[in-house]
Design a protein around this motif. Sequence first.
Motif, PDB file in Angstrom:
ATOM      1  N   GLU A 100      -3.930   6.060   4.695  1.00  0.00           N
ATOM      2  CA  GLU A 100      -2.818   5.206   4.256  1.00  0.00           C
ATOM      3  C   GLU A 100      -1.657   5.255   5.278  1.00  0.00           C
ATOM      4  O   GLU A 100      -1.057   4.235   5.596  1.00  0.00           O
ATOM      5  CB  GLU A 100      -2.350   5.714   2.887  1.00  0.00           C
ATOM      6  CG  GLU A 100      -1.411   4.786   2.159  1.00  0.00           C
ATOM      7  CD  GLU A 100      -0.955   5.431   0.855  1.00  0.00           C
ATOM      8  OE1 GLU A 100      -1.813   5.984   0.134  1.00  0.00           O
ATOM      9  OE2 GLU A 100       0.255   5.405   0.585  1.00  0.00           O
ATOM     10  N   ARG A 107      -2.544   3.291   8.275  1.00  0.00           N
ATOM     11  CA  ARG A 107      -2.403   1.862   7.953  1.00  0.00           C
ATOM     12  C   ARG A 107      -0.925   1.448   8.064  1.00  0.00           C
ATOM     13  O   ARG A 107      -0.609   0.384   8.587  1.00  0.00           O
ATOM     14  CB  ARG A 107      -2.934   1.612   6.539  1.00  0.00           C
ATOM     15  CG  ARG A 107      -3.351   0.173   6.291  1.00  0.00           C
ATOM     16  CD  ARG A 107      -3.749  -0.049   4.858  1.00  0.00           C
ATOM     17  NE  ARG A 107      -4.995   0.573   4.488  1.00  0.00           N
ATOM     18  CZ  ARG A 107      -5.144   1.498   3.529  1.00  0.00           C
ATOM     19  NH1 ARG A 107      -4.111   1.913   2.828  1.00  0.00           N
ATOM     20  NH2 ARG A 107      -6.319   2.006   3.251  1.00  0.00           N
ATOM     21  N   ASP A 108      -0.028   2.317   7.590  1.00  0.00           N
ATOM     22  CA  ASP A 108       1.418   2.039   7.680  1.00  0.00           C
ATOM     23  C   ASP A 108       1.858   1.902   9.141  1.00  0.00           C
ATOM     24  O   ASP A 108       2.623   1.000   9.485  1.00  0.00           O
ATOM     25  CB  ASP A 108       2.225   3.188   7.061  1.00  0.00           C
ATOM     26  CG  ASP A 108       2.264   3.089   5.549  1.00  0.00           C
ATOM     27  OD1 ASP A 108       1.787   2.058   5.017  1.00  0.00           O
ATOM     28  OD2 ASP A 108       2.757   4.040   4.913  1.00  0.00           O
ATOM     29  N   ASP A 109       1.390   2.842   9.975  1.00  0.00           N
ATOM     30  CA  ASP A 109       1.786   2.792  11.387  1.00  0.00           C
ATOM     31  C   ASP A 109       1.261   1.522  12.060  1.00  0.00           C
ATOM     32  O   ASP A 109       1.962   0.902  12.860  1.00  0.00           O
ATOM     33  CB  ASP A 109       1.278   4.042  12.126  1.00  0.00           C
ATOM     34  CG  ASP A 109       2.177   5.252  11.899  1.00  0.00           C
ATOM     35  OD1 ASP A 109       3.355   5.061  11.497  1.00  0.00           O
ATOM     36  OD2 ASP A 109       1.720   6.389  12.114  1.00  0.00           O
ATOM     37  N   VAL A 110       0.031   1.139  11.703  1.00  0.00           N
ATOM     38  CA  VAL A 110      -0.559  -0.072  12.288  1.00  0.00           C
ATOM     39  C   VAL A 110       0.238  -1.299  11.820  1.00  0.00           C
ATOM     40  O   VAL A 110       0.566  -2.182  12.618  1.00  0.00           O
ATOM     41  CB  VAL A 110      -2.054  -0.198  11.909  1.00  0.00           C
ATOM     42  CG1 VAL A 110      -2.587  -1.591  12.240  1.00  0.00           C
ATOM     43  CG2 VAL A 110      -2.871   0.866  12.640  1.00  0.00           C
ATOM     44  N   ARG A 111       0.580  -1.326  10.538  1.00  0.00           N
ATOM     45  CA  ARG A 111       1.320  -2.472   9.984  1.00  0.00           C
ATOM     46  C   ARG A 111       2.659  -2.647  10.696  1.00  0.00           C
ATOM     47  O   ARG A 111       3.014  -3.737  11.128  1.00  0.00           O
ATOM     48  CB  ARG A 111       1.549  -2.269   8.477  1.00  0.00           C
ATOM     49  CG  ARG A 111       2.420  -3.345   7.821  1.00  0.00           C
ATOM     50  CD  ARG A 111       2.528  -3.131   6.319  1.00  0.00           C
ATOM     51  NE  ARG A 111       3.091  -1.824   5.953  1.00  0.00           N
ATOM     52  CZ  ARG A 111       4.397  -1.540   5.951  1.00  0.00           C
ATOM     53  NH1 ARG A 111       5.283  -2.472   6.276  1.00  0.00           N
ATOM     54  NH2 ARG A 111       4.815  -0.332   5.616  1.00  0.00           N
ATOM     55  N   ARG A 112       3.387  -1.543  10.842  1.00  0.00           N
ATOM     56  CA  ARG A 112       4.711  -1.644  11.469  1.00  0.00           C
ATOM     57  C   ARG A 112       4.621  -1.834  12.982  1.00  0.00           C
ATOM     58  O   ARG A 112       5.451  -2.508  13.577  1.00  0.00           O
ATOM     59  CB  ARG A 112       5.539  -0.398  11.165  1.00  0.00           C
ATOM     60  CG  ARG A 112       6.090  -0.404   9.748  1.00  0.00           C
ATOM     61  CD  ARG A 112       7.166   0.650   9.595  1.00  0.00           C
ATOM     62  NE  ARG A 112       6.601   1.986   9.742  1.00  0.00           N
ATOM     63  CZ  ARG A 112       6.379   2.818   8.714  1.00  0.00           C
ATOM     64  NH1 ARG A 112       6.703   2.448   7.497  1.00  0.00           N
ATOM     65  NH2 ARG A 112       5.871   4.003   8.915  1.00  0.00           N
ATOM     66  N   GLY A 144       1.191  -5.154  13.300  1.00  0.00           N
ATOM     67  CA  GLY A 144       1.298  -6.320  12.412  1.00  0.00           C
ATOM     68  C   GLY A 144       0.454  -6.108  11.173  1.00  0.00           C
ATOM     69  O   GLY A 144      -0.577  -5.438  11.219  1.00  0.00           O
ATOM     70  N   LYS A 145       0.938  -6.675  10.054  1.00  0.00           N
ATOM     71  CA  LYS A 145       0.268  -6.376   8.777  1.00  0.00           C
ATOM     72  C   LYS A 145      -1.153  -6.907   8.720  1.00  0.00           C
ATOM     73  O   LYS A 145      -1.999  -6.387   7.999  1.00  0.00           O
ATOM     74  CB  LYS A 145       1.107  -6.889   7.606  1.00  0.00           C
ATOM     75  CG  LYS A 145       1.262  -8.378   7.555  1.00  0.00           C
ATOM     76  CD  LYS A 145       2.083  -8.753   6.344  1.00  0.00           C
ATOM     77  CE  LYS A 145       2.180 -10.277   6.277  1.00  0.00           C
ATOM     78  NZ  LYS A 145       3.336 -10.761   5.586  1.00  0.00           N
ATOM     79  N   GLU A 146      -1.436  -7.966   9.532  1.00  0.00           N
ATOM     80  CA  GLU A 146      -2.794  -8.533   9.510  1.00  0.00           C
ATOM     81  C   GLU A 146      -3.832  -7.557  10.084  1.00  0.00           C
ATOM     82  O   GLU A 146      -5.027  -7.754   9.929  1.00  0.00           O
ATOM     83  CB  GLU A 146      -2.838  -9.870  10.253  1.00  0.00           C
ATOM     84  CG  GLU A 146      -2.564  -9.819  11.745  1.00  0.00           C
ATOM     85  CD  GLU A 146      -1.077  -9.884  12.114  1.00  0.00           C
ATOM     86  OE1 GLU A 146      -0.237  -9.430  11.301  1.00  0.00           O
ATOM     87  OE2 GLU A 146      -0.773 -10.348  13.219  1.00  0.00           O
ATOM     88  N   ARG A 179      -3.981  -4.319   9.255  1.00  0.00           N
ATOM     89  CA  ARG A 179      -4.283  -3.207   8.339  1.00  0.00           C
ATOM     90  C   ARG A 179      -5.771  -3.158   8.002  1.00  0.00           C
ATOM     91  O   ARG A 179      -6.347  -2.098   7.809  1.00  0.00           O
ATOM     92  CB  ARG A 179      -3.478  -3.367   7.042  1.00  0.00           C
ATOM     93  CG  ARG A 179      -2.031  -2.980   7.196  1.00  0.00           C
ATOM     94  CD  ARG A 179      -1.302  -3.183   5.910  1.00  0.00           C
ATOM     95  NE  ARG A 179      -1.383  -4.575   5.445  1.00  0.00           N
ATOM     96  CZ  ARG A 179      -0.739  -5.059   4.418  1.00  0.00           C
ATOM     97  NH1 ARG A 179       0.039  -4.267   3.719  1.00  0.00           N
ATOM     98  NH2 ARG A 179      -0.851  -6.330   4.073  1.00  0.00           N
ATOM     99  N   ASP A 223      -8.999  -0.237   7.428  1.00  0.00           N
ATOM    100  CA  ASP A 223      -9.928  -0.139   6.299  1.00  0.00           C
ATOM    101  C   ASP A 223     -11.373  -0.241   6.772  1.00  0.00           C
ATOM    102  O   ASP A 223     -12.237   0.506   6.317  1.00  0.00           O
ATOM    103  CB  ASP A 223      -9.621  -1.245   5.278  1.00  0.00           C
ATOM    104  CG  ASP A 223      -8.244  -1.053   4.662  1.00  0.00           C
ATOM    105  OD1 ASP A 223      -7.806   0.116   4.571  1.00  0.00           O
ATOM    106  OD2 ASP A 223      -7.597  -2.052   4.305  1.00  0.00           O
TER     107      ASP A 223
END
Length: 260
Positions: A161, A164-169, A172-174, A176, A180
Motif C-alpha cells: 500500500e 502504491r502511495d509513492d507511485v501515485r504521488r 501518477g495515480k494511473e 497504481r 497491484d
Amino acid sequence: MTRGRARITATLLLSLATAARAQTQTGVEERRNAAVTLLTGEIEGVTGPVDRHCGIFILTGDPSGPPPATRRQIQAAVRCVLEAKRQRRAAWAVWQVAGVDATVFDGLALTRFGDPQRVEASGNGAALQFSPCLRPRVDDDGVIICRNTPVDAKGLPKAIERLRDDVRRGVGKEFRAVVDREAAQDSTAAGLSPDASFSATAARVREALRATTGAEWPICPLHRDHALELFEQHWLCRKDAAFVAPLGKLRRLRPARPLP
Ligand SMILES: [Zn+2]
C-alpha cells in the motif's frame, strides 16, 4: 573489494593476533598498525578516504589473544561515527566480537554523505559484508541494532500500500495498477522471505514504470543520475548507502536539492 582480498585480510589478522602474543608493547603497536592498514584498504574502498578512525579494537596484546571490545568502547565508536555523519565526514570503526575467534569482527562504516553501514566479517575466509543501518544503537550485549526493519508476512500488504502511495504521488495515480499487477506475482512461492519478495516486487514495479514512461523512478535526490532502491522499507541511495525517505514518504526526500 574482492572475496580473495578479504580472505587474505582475515588470515593476516589471525596471524598477527597470534604473533602479537609474544611481542613487547611496541611490537604489538606495530602489528596493530599493520592490521589497521589492511582493514583500511578493505573498508575505505567503500567509504572513501578517512582521516580519523572511530575505533579499531584488535590486537591489544593480551596473552590469551585479543579480547573483545567492551560495550562502552562500542558505544564510543558508534557515537564517533554518528558525530562524523553530522559533520559529513567519512568514518569507520571495527571491533572484536565477544566469545568467538579472533577474525570475527563487527563495525560501522560511513561514506561522506551517507548513513552508517554495518560491517561484518563472519570468520576465516569470509568477505566483509556491508549493510545499510538506520540510526544504529548498541544493545545491552554490545550488539549493534539498526532501525530499518525488513518486511514481515504480516506487514506485506501495508508495504505494498505504501509503495502504491509513492507511485501515485511520484508518477501518477494511473500507475497504481502497475503495483497491484506486480504484487500479484507472488514471489514468496519462489521461497523468498517476505522482505526479499517485496524487494523483488518493488524492482519489477520500477522496471515496468521505466518501460512505460521511459524514465527512471524514483531518481536519487543526492546524485540525480540513478534510481533509488528499496531496502527494508526505506528508499536507499546505493551509491552512498544513504536512507533518503521511508517507504510511503517519498515526498519527504532529504535533501531536497542535489549535493554540490
Ligand atoms: Zn544517490
